[in-house]
Design an enzyme around this catalytic site. Structure first.
Site, mmCIF file in Angstrom:
data_model
loop_
_atom_site.group_PDB
_atom_site.id
_atom_site.type_symbol
_atom_site.label_atom_id
_atom_site.label_comp_id
_atom_site.label_asym_id
_atom_site.label_seq_id
_atom_site.Cartn_x
_atom_site.Cartn_y
_atom_site.Cartn_z
ATOM 1 C CB SER A 146 -0.862 0.012 1.259
ATOM 2 O OG SER A 146 -1.354 1.318 1.510
ATOM 3 C CE1 TYR A 169 -3.889 -1.963 4.925
ATOM 4 C CE2 TYR A 169 -2.991 0.156 4.277
ATOM 5 C CZ TYR A 169 -3.596 -1.041 3.946
ATOM 6 O OH TYR A 169 -3.898 -1.319 2.626
HETATM 7 N N1 LIG Z 1 -9.032 -1.355 -0.513
HETATM 8 C C1 LIG Z 1 -8.061 -0.459 -0.604
HETATM 9 O O1 LIG Z 1 -8.291 0.777 -0.651
HETATM 10 C C2 LIG Z 1 -6.634 -0.916 -0.664
HETATM 11 C C3 LIG Z 1 -5.635 0.015 -0.976
HETATM 12 C C4 LIG Z 1 -4.306 -0.399 -1.022
HETATM 13 C C5 LIG Z 1 -4.009 -1.714 -0.750
HETATM 14 N N2 LIG Z 1 -5.010 -2.589 -0.450
HETATM 15 C C6 LIG Z 1 -4.607 -3.971 -0.148
HETATM 16 O O2 LIG Z 1 -5.244 -4.848 -1.058
HETATM 17 C C7 LIG Z 1 -5.389 -6.131 -0.442
HETATM 18 C C8 LIG Z 1 -6.839 -6.581 -0.581
HETATM 19 O O3 LIG Z 1 -7.660 -5.638 0.059
HETATM 20 P P1 LIG Z 1 -9.229 -5.529 -0.222
HETATM 21 O O4 LIG Z 1 -9.582 -4.108 -0.089
HETATM 22 O O5 LIG Z 1 -9.572 -6.285 -1.464
HETATM 23 O O6 LIG Z 1 -9.784 -6.292 1.073
HETATM 24 P P2 LIG Z 1 -11.132 -7.134 1.256
HETATM 25 O O7 LIG Z 1 -11.444 -7.090 2.709
HETATM 26 O O8 LIG Z 1 -12.181 -6.710 0.276
HETATM 27 O O9 LIG Z 1 -10.698 -8.615 0.861
HETATM 28 C C9 LIG Z 1 -9.792 -9.339 1.640
HETATM 29 C C10 LIG Z 1 -10.107 -10.823 1.551
HETATM 30 O O10 LIG Z 1 -9.206 -11.509 2.427
HETATM 31 C C11 LIG Z 1 -9.912 -12.600 3.004
HETATM 32 N N3 LIG Z 1 -9.217 -13.050 4.222
HETATM 33 C C12 LIG Z 1 -9.233 -12.479 5.458
HETATM 34 N N4 LIG Z 1 -8.502 -13.208 6.312
HETATM 35 C C13 LIG Z 1 -7.996 -14.261 5.616
HETATM 36 C C14 LIG Z 1 -7.145 -15.361 5.939
HETATM 37 N N5 LIG Z 1 -6.677 -15.545 7.193
HETATM 38 N N6 LIG Z 1 -6.815 -16.243 4.969
HETATM 39 C C15 LIG Z 1 -7.291 -16.084 3.706
HETATM 40 N N7 LIG Z 1 -8.115 -15.070 3.328
HETATM 41 C C16 LIG Z 1 -8.442 -14.157 4.269
HETATM 42 C C17 LIG Z 1 -11.314 -12.048 3.280
HETATM 43 O O11 LIG Z 1 -12.270 -13.087 3.441
HETATM 44 C C18 LIG Z 1 -11.551 -11.188 2.023
HETATM 45 O O12 LIG Z 1 -12.221 -11.916 1.007
HETATM 46 C C19 LIG Z 1 -4.930 -5.959 1.011
HETATM 47 O O13 LIG Z 1 -3.593 -6.355 1.105
HETATM 48 C C20 LIG Z 1 -5.051 -4.463 1.215
HETATM 49 O O14 LIG Z 1 -4.219 -3.991 2.236
HETATM 50 C C21 LIG Z 1 -6.309 -2.238 -0.414
#
Ligand SMILES: NC(=O)c1ccc[n+]([C@@H]2O[C@H](COP(=O)([O-])OP(=O)(O)OC[C@H]3O[C@@H](n4cnc5c(N)ncnc54)[C@H](O)[C@@H]3O)[C@@H](O)[C@H]2O)c1
Length: 257
Positions: A146, A169
């Protein structure tokens, strides 16, 4: 068709970003393995993607990135079914129920738990897959970091919302970026490519005031759609990025500048 016949595991594949990455993999001829702790959601997402695809198939698998046995079972099941695994995308987002507290209120045990759940989980999955990749003679990992692993939070954009940028985070994401470099260098001469993508904020029904504040920081767009990350990820998964190793690719419309 940059990923023809490639088996690509996406942890947290049923989530906001994971689903879009899986779609991009299908569109490029690959087979996305939608592995998630929420198997029902992984099944639902796979079925949805398979309905609209032109080629390939997405497969749902249950995975807990914090369980050694769950990770090794996934690797074994995939080898039994497909005979090989090409790539891993570390993308899951585990957090405990107290995650998101403001800095002075973060309980030490919650802090430790959230670091282990997320950074620890990324380590465990990377370690297990690298053991397999080293044996296989090739492999590829894309870690999802991120911008908050690169820059200090812009606290001002969270004002007038009940959102926060958790201290865990920032620490987790900067750890993931450095873990990428450590692993890439450790596996010298093993033909394993390991890189990181650090996206900016992704649209997901955030409050209007937050989106307006955030958008002022971008060069052309500001908040991204999850699909905006697909191209960079396909680049890192494909041969186009041969010899790009240990890098962190920031995809944020210039917000970090
Ligand atoms: N959403 C944003 O704005 C954003 C920005 C930058 C980076 N990110 C990064 O992108 C990645 C995905 O984020 P997102 O927004 O899609 O999140 P999200 O919450 O929509 O999806 C995350 C998924 O991880 C799964 N999960 C949780 N614990 C788990 C475990 N122990 N084992 C396997 N699966 C598990 C959940 O069930 C969920 O489906 C993360 O690393 C996040 O930090 C997100």
């Amino acid at each position: 068709m940059l990923l023809e016949n490639q088996i690509v595991v996406i942890t947290g594949g049923a989530g906001l970003l994971g689903k879009q990455l899986a779609k991009g993999i299908l569109e490029n001829g690959g087979t996305p393995i939608i592995s998630d702790i929420d198997f029902k959601k992984a099944e639902f997402v796979s079925n949805e993607l398979n309905k609209n695809r032109k080629h390939g198939t997405a497969f749902p698998y249950e995975l807990d990135i914090n369980s050694n046995s769950s990770v090794s079972l996934l690797v074994k099941s995939l080898i039994d079914k497909f005979g090989h695994i090409d790539s891993l995308i570390n993308n899951a987002y585990p957090r405990n129920k107290n995650y998101g507290a403001h800095l002075p209120n973060v309980n030490y045990s919650d802090f430790c738990e959230n670091i282990v759940l997320n950074l620890g989980g990324y380590f465990l999955v990377s370690q297990q897959f690298c053991n397999y990749f080293a044996e296989q003679g090739k492999g590829n990992i894309v870690n999802i970091g991120s911008i908050y692993g690169v820059i200090a939070p812009k606290f001002e954009i969270y004002k007038s919302t009940n959102m926060s940028m958790p201290v865990e985070y920032s620490i987790i994401k900067s750890g993931i970026i450095h873990m990428t470099k450590y692993f890439a260098k450790y596996y010298k001469n093993k033909n394993i490519k390991i890189n990181c993508i650090s996206p900016g904020g992704i649209l997901n029904n955030q409050p209007k005031v937050f989106i307006e504040n955030y958008n002022k920081l971008g060069i052309n767009k500001g908040m991204l759609d999850a699909s905006d990350v697909i191209g960079s990820c396909i680049f890192l998964l494909s041969e186009l990025s041969n010899f790009v190793n240990g890098q962190n690719l920031i995809v944020d419309d210039g917000v970090c500048l």
